[in-house]
Design a protein around this motif. Structure first.
Motif, mmCIF file in Angstrom:
data_model
loop_
_atom_site.group_PDB
_atom_site.id
_atom_site.type_symbol
_atom_site.label_atom_id
_atom_site.label_comp_id
_atom_site.label_asym_id
_atom_site.label_seq_id
_atom_site.Cartn_x
_atom_site.Cartn_y
_atom_site.Cartn_z
ATOM 1 N N PRO A 148 65.843 -0.027 -1.683
ATOM 2 C CA PRO A 148 65.143 -0.671 -2.797
ATOM 3 C C PRO A 148 65.932 -1.866 -3.323
ATOM 4 O O PRO A 148 67.169 -1.881 -3.272
ATOM 5 C CB PRO A 148 65.054 0.438 -3.843
ATOM 6 N N ASP A 149 65.203 -2.859 -3.832
ATOM 7 C CA ASP A 149 65.866 -4.027 -4.420
ATOM 8 C C ASP A 149 66.772 -3.645 -5.584
ATOM 9 O O ASP A 149 67.658 -4.413 -5.967
ATOM 10 C CB ASP A 149 64.825 -5.041 -4.893
ATOM 11 N N SER A 150 66.563 -2.470 -6.134
ATOM 12 C CA SER A 150 67.343 -2.022 -7.292
ATOM 13 C C SER A 150 68.675 -1.385 -6.910
ATOM 14 O O SER A 150 69.422 -0.933 -7.794
ATOM 15 C CB SER A 150 66.522 -1.001 -8.090
ATOM 16 N N LEU A 151 69.005 -1.340 -5.610
ATOM 17 C CA LEU A 151 70.201 -0.603 -5.195
ATOM 18 C C LEU A 151 71.466 -1.105 -5.890
ATOM 19 O O LEU A 151 72.239 -0.327 -6.452
ATOM 20 C CB LEU A 151 70.367 -0.684 -3.673
ATOM 21 N N TYR A 152 71.693 -2.422 -5.857
ATOM 22 C CA TYR A 152 72.908 -2.953 -6.476
ATOM 23 C C TYR A 152 72.850 -2.847 -7.998
ATOM 24 O O TYR A 152 73.887 -2.668 -8.653
ATOM 25 C CB TYR A 152 73.130 -4.393 -6.059
ATOM 26 N N ALA A 153 71.662 -2.949 -8.579
ATOM 27 C CA ALA A 153 71.535 -2.770 -10.026
ATOM 28 C C ALA A 153 71.926 -1.350 -10.416
ATOM 29 O O ALA A 153 72.605 -1.125 -11.430
ATOM 30 C CB ALA A 153 70.107 -3.077 -10.472
ATOM 31 N N THR A 154 71.513 -0.376 -9.612
ATOM 32 C CA THR A 154 71.911 1.011 -9.852
ATOM 33 C C THR A 154 73.419 1.160 -9.733
ATOM 34 O O THR A 154 74.070 1.837 -10.544
ATOM 35 C CB THR A 154 71.214 1.949 -8.852
ATOM 36 N N LEU A 155 73.998 0.508 -8.718
ATOM 37 C CA LEU A 155 75.450 0.541 -8.552
ATOM 38 C C LEU A 155 76.150 -0.009 -9.791
ATOM 39 O O LEU A 155 77.131 0.570 -10.274
ATOM 40 C CB LEU A 155 75.853 -0.269 -7.327
ATOM 41 N N VAL A 156 75.647 -1.122 -10.312
ATOM 42 C CA VAL A 156 76.245 -1.731 -11.501
ATOM 43 C C VAL A 156 76.222 -0.762 -12.671
ATOM 44 O O VAL A 156 77.242 -0.524 -13.341
ATOM 45 C CB VAL A 156 75.521 -3.041 -11.863
ATOM 46 N N ARG A 157 75.055 -0.200 -12.938
ATOM 47 C CA ARG A 157 74.921 0.690 -14.097
ATOM 48 C C ARG A 157 75.796 1.937 -13.955
ATOM 49 O O ARG A 157 76.480 2.346 -14.907
ATOM 50 C CB ARG A 157 73.456 1.076 -14.279
ATOM 51 N N GLU A 158 75.781 2.547 -12.775
ATOM 52 C CA GLU A 158 76.536 3.788 -12.578
ATOM 53 C C GLU A 158 78.047 3.528 -12.617
ATOM 54 O O GLU A 158 78.813 4.324 -13.169
ATOM 55 C CB GLU A 158 76.143 4.421 -11.243
ATOM 56 N N ALA A 159 78.475 2.428 -12.019
ATOM 57 C CA ALA A 159 79.904 2.126 -12.007
ATOM 58 C C ALA A 159 80.413 1.775 -13.399
ATOM 59 O O ALA A 159 81.494 2.235 -13.815
ATOM 60 C CB ALA A 159 80.181 0.984 -11.033
ATOM 61 N N ARG A 160 79.649 0.985 -14.116
ATOM 62 C CA ARG A 160 80.090 0.595 -15.462
ATOM 63 C C ARG A 160 80.069 1.785 -16.406
ATOM 64 O O ARG A 160 80.872 1.856 -17.348
ATOM 65 C CB ARG A 160 79.238 -0.553 -15.981
ATOM 66 N N ALA A 161 79.184 2.741 -16.173
ATOM 67 C CA ALA A 161 79.182 3.960 -16.983
ATOM 68 C C ALA A 161 80.459 4.756 -16.784
ATOM 69 O O ALA A 161 80.855 5.535 -17.663
ATOM 70 C CB ALA A 161 77.971 4.821 -16.625
ATOM 71 N N ARG A 162 81.106 4.561 -15.644
ATOM 72 C CA ARG A 162 82.383 5.221 -15.361
ATOM 73 C C ARG A 162 83.573 4.378 -15.785
ATOM 74 O O ARG A 162 84.720 4.745 -15.525
ATOM 75 C CB ARG A 162 82.474 5.531 -13.857
ATOM 76 N N GLY A 163 83.315 3.215 -16.389
ATOM 77 C CA GLY A 163 84.398 2.352 -16.843
ATOM 78 C C GLY A 163 84.958 1.456 -15.766
ATOM 79 O O GLY A 163 86.000 0.819 -15.958
ATOM 80 N N ALA A 164 84.289 1.388 -14.607
ATOM 81 C CA ALA A 164 84.765 0.555 -13.503
ATOM 82 C C ALA A 164 84.272 -0.877 -13.669
ATOM 83 O O ALA A 164 83.343 -1.165 -14.419
ATOM 84 C CB ALA A 164 84.280 1.125 -12.175
ATOM 85 N N ARG A 165 84.920 -1.791 -12.955
ATOM 86 C CA ARG A 165 84.512 -3.194 -12.906
ATOM 87 C C ARG A 165 83.729 -3.433 -11.612
ATOM 88 O O ARG A 165 84.117 -2.931 -10.551
ATOM 89 C CB ARG A 165 85.738 -4.097 -12.981
ATOM 90 N N VAL A 166 82.645 -4.205 -11.709
ATOM 91 C CA VAL A 166 81.720 -4.331 -10.582
ATOM 92 C C VAL A 166 81.576 -5.788 -10.174
ATOM 93 O O VAL A 166 81.316 -6.662 -11.004
ATOM 94 C CB VAL A 166 80.328 -3.770 -10.931
ATOM 95 N N ALA A 167 81.725 -6.043 -8.872
ATOM 96 C CA ALA A 167 81.472 -7.369 -8.297
ATOM 97 C C ALA A 167 80.273 -7.265 -7.362
ATOM 98 O O ALA A 167 80.125 -6.281 -6.640
ATOM 99 C CB ALA A 167 82.691 -7.851 -7.514
ATOM 100 N N ILE A 168 79.414 -8.285 -7.386
ATOM 101 C CA ILE A 168 78.239 -8.313 -6.522
ATOM 102 C C ILE A 168 78.226 -9.617 -5.741
ATOM 103 O O ILE A 168 78.359 -10.706 -6.310
ATOM 104 C CB ILE A 168 76.928 -8.186 -7.328
ATOM 105 N N ASP A 169 78.054 -9.498 -4.418
ATOM 106 C CA ASP A 169 77.933 -10.659 -3.534
ATOM 107 C C ASP A 169 76.735 -10.413 -2.626
ATOM 108 O O ASP A 169 76.836 -9.728 -1.610
ATOM 109 C CB ASP A 169 79.210 -10.836 -2.711
#
Length: 315
Positions: free
Chosen positions: A143-164
Motif C-alpha cells: 500500500p502507498d501508506s507503507l512508509y507513512a505507517t513506518l513513520v508513525r510507528e517508529a516515532r511512537a517508539r521515540g525513533a528518528r525516521v528518514a524516508i528516501d
C-alpha cells in the motif's frame, strides 16, 4: 544501529560497454552483480565504513536465493522476510563517460502478511533516538501508506525516521512528518508539483516542508552536490568528480553518510558534508559498489551557509 527497510530489493547487474547502441549486439567490457535496493545500499555503505547497520528485506525465488548469498558476503547484518514471489533483477548499462542506463523490474507482489512481517522485522528492536530509514520504491501489493505507517510507528517508539522514496508512497510519508527526507531534485519537484530549476527554488520548496514539521530536508543535486534545509537555514555542499564511473547508488551512499554523521552526533552541516563525500566516492566506483574509507582520502567537500540561490541546476 541504523535500520534500513527496503521493501523492493533487487539483484543488480551492472554491465559496462564502450557505447550503448540501441538495437545492436554489444560486447560487455566488464560486469558485476551486487545485492541492490536503496536501503540495501545504505546498509552496505555503512558497514563498509565501519558503521552499525541492519538491513530488512523481503526475498524469494531463485533470484532471492542469489540475493541472499550476495547480501551475506557484504558483511552487513540483515533480517530477511521470506516471500512466495521472486526478488527482482535490475540491469544497469554503464558507458565510459559515466552515462548510466537502468532497466528496473517492478518486483514481486507482496501479500498483506508480508507487509506486516516486514514492518515487524524493521520496528522490533527500535529504541528511542535510533534511526530507521524507509528506502526505495514499493513492490506490487504494497500500500502507498507503507512508509507513512513506518513513520508513525517508529516515532511512537521515540525513533528518528528518514524516508528516501518517490511518488504517492513518498507523498504519504511526508504527510506523516518523518524526521528527515532525502529526495533528489526531480522527486522534490514531483512532490511540490512545480519545476525546480535553480538552487533557490529547491531551497524554498524544502523550507516549505520544514515549516510543516520535517526537521531536515536533504536534496541531492547530482553534480551540484546537495543542499540541506532546516529551521536554521540552508547549507550547500559540493565536490568535483573528474572521473565518474557509475551514478547507481550514489544517492544511497549520500544518505548513508548523512545518517552516519547525524547518528554520531555531527551537526547537520557536518553530516551533509560526510554524505556528499560518500556519495561522490560512490560515483567513482563500478556498478553499485560502495566506498570504503580509502575511497574518501582525496575528496574535498566545499560547504557554504550562503548558497548561490540563482545557481541553475543541470537536467
Amino acid at each position: 544501529m541504523i535500520v534500513a527497510l527496503t521493501p523492493n530489493p533487487s539483484v543488480d547487474r551492472a554491465v559496462t560497454v564502450e557505447m550503448l547502441d540501441r538495437g545492436q549486439v554489444l560486447r560487455a567490457d566488464s560486469s558485476r552483480v551486487d545485492p541492490g535496493g536503496k536501503g540495501v545500499n545504505v546498509g552496505r555503505a555503512l558497514a563498509s565504513m565501519g558503521g552499525d547497520a541492519l538491513v530488512v528485506v523481503p526475498s524469494g525465488g531463485p533470484e532471492g536465493a542469489l540475493f541472499d548469498v550476495l547480501l551475506s558476503r557484504t558483511g552487513v547484518a540483515s533480517r530477511i522476510v521470506p516471500i512466495a514471489g521472486s526478488t527482482r533483477m535490475n540491469v544497469s548499462v554503464l558507458e565510459p563517460d559515466g552515462t548510466t542506463t537502468k532497466l528496473n523490474e517492478a518486483g514481486p507482489t507482496l501479500e498483506p502478511a508480508d507487509i506486516d512481517a516486514l514492518l515487524d522485522a524493521a520496528l522490533g528492536d527500535l529504541v528511542a533516538g535510533a534511526w530507521i530509514a524507509g528506502c526505495g520504491s514499493l513492490p506490487p501489493g504494497a500500500p502507498d501508506s507503507l512508509y507513512a505507517t513506518l513513520v508513525r510507528e517508529a516515532r511512537a517508539r521515540g525513533a528518528r525516521v528518514a524516508i528516501d522514496s518517490s511518488g504517492p508512497a513518498f507523498a504519504a510519508a511526508v504527510a506523516a512528518v518523518p524526521t528527515l527526507i532525502k529526495p533528489n531534485r526531480e522527486e522534490l519537484a514531483e512532490l511540490m508539483g512545480r519545476p525546480l530549476n535553480t538552487l533557490g527554488a529547491v531551497i524554498d520548496s524544502a523550507a516549505e516542508l520544514v515549516e510543516r514539521g520535517i526537521e531536515l530536508v536533504a536534496v541531492s543535486l547530482g553534480r551540484d552536490g546537495a543542499v540541506l534545509v532546516s529551521v536554521e537555514g540552508a547549507v550547500h555542499a559540493r565536490t568535483v568528480i573528474s572521473d565518474p564511473v557509475s551514478t547507481v547508488g550514489a544517492g544511497d551512499c549520500m544518505l548513508a553518510g548523512l545518517l552516519h554523521g547525524l547518528d554520531g552526533g555531527e551537526a547537520p552541516a557536518g553530516a551533509l558534508s560526510m554524505g556528499v563525500c560518500w556519495g561522490a566516492a560512490a560515483v567513482r566506483l563500478p556498478g553499485t559498489e560502495v566506498p570504503g574509507p580509502a575511497d574518501l582520502l582525496d575528496l574535498e567537500v566545499t560547504l557554504t551557509n550562503d548558497p548561490q540561490r540563482e545557481l541553475p541546476l543541470d537536467d
